[in-house]
Motif scaffolding. Sequence first.
Motif: not given
Length: 266
Positions: A11, A101, A160, A210
């Motif tokens: 992100h 996601e 994930h 992540d």
Amino acid sequence: MISAIVDTHCHLDLLQEKGLEISQALFNAKQHGIKQIIQIGIDESSSLHALEIAERFSDEIQIYFTIGCHPCHQVQDSEIEKIICLTENLRSHPKFVGIGEIGLDYYHLQEKKRQEDVFRKFIELSIQLGVPIVVHSRDAAEDTYQILSQYKNQVFGTIHCFAYNLEYAKKFIDLGFYISFSGILTFRNAKEIQEAASKIPLQNILVETDAPYLAPMPHRGKRNEPSYTSYVMKHLFHLRSEPKQKVEEQVFQNSQNFIHKKRVLC
Ligand SMILES: [Zn+2]
């Protein structure tokens, strides 16, 4: 030095909010052998932002994007419709990887029914469009498995930030999923996750950060960034019995297959 790593889940927008400019994060990543990054959407606006990041910054490192609806985002029906519409419109974009996601998070939210309904809606969209999904699943292994198994041979993608045990890793692989390991893999108390990483077929493994969350050792508790995927990779080398080069090449190949929407072999 590892030369070809893909951070399959990050992100960059949230990392920027935590004070690291995207261009700097990409520069750092490049120094550590990161070749590609998948920027993940969590709601309508971040999905649009993910598209923008993929289009704007790909000179540095190839950036791909997903369109998603995170289970912790308390989404209204009108926004779901917008996300579906956006996905349909961008389905053929060369940088679009898949839907996510999406998933279930019982750690942060106890209300299950709404999460399940939204999850199913996006699973069904992925089947209709023939694209993979990126699944977020926290404290919800069995329900995630039960729901996905109802779409067996139709849905595919990645689990994930995998945080369950070997048994669940095998079950998700059997449904056609990659297992993606994050910085948690390097934590001393992550024995079950490490066992899964050491025993599942190499062809089912992806790695990710992540970022900005879940920084691997030795940066645990600090801000995470894509360059730290190299720590996850190094820990994977340590856990696997195959030669390093074989692990590196296969995980890179798996990432290419995932990015190009090929179903994983199980
Ligand atoms: Zn994420």
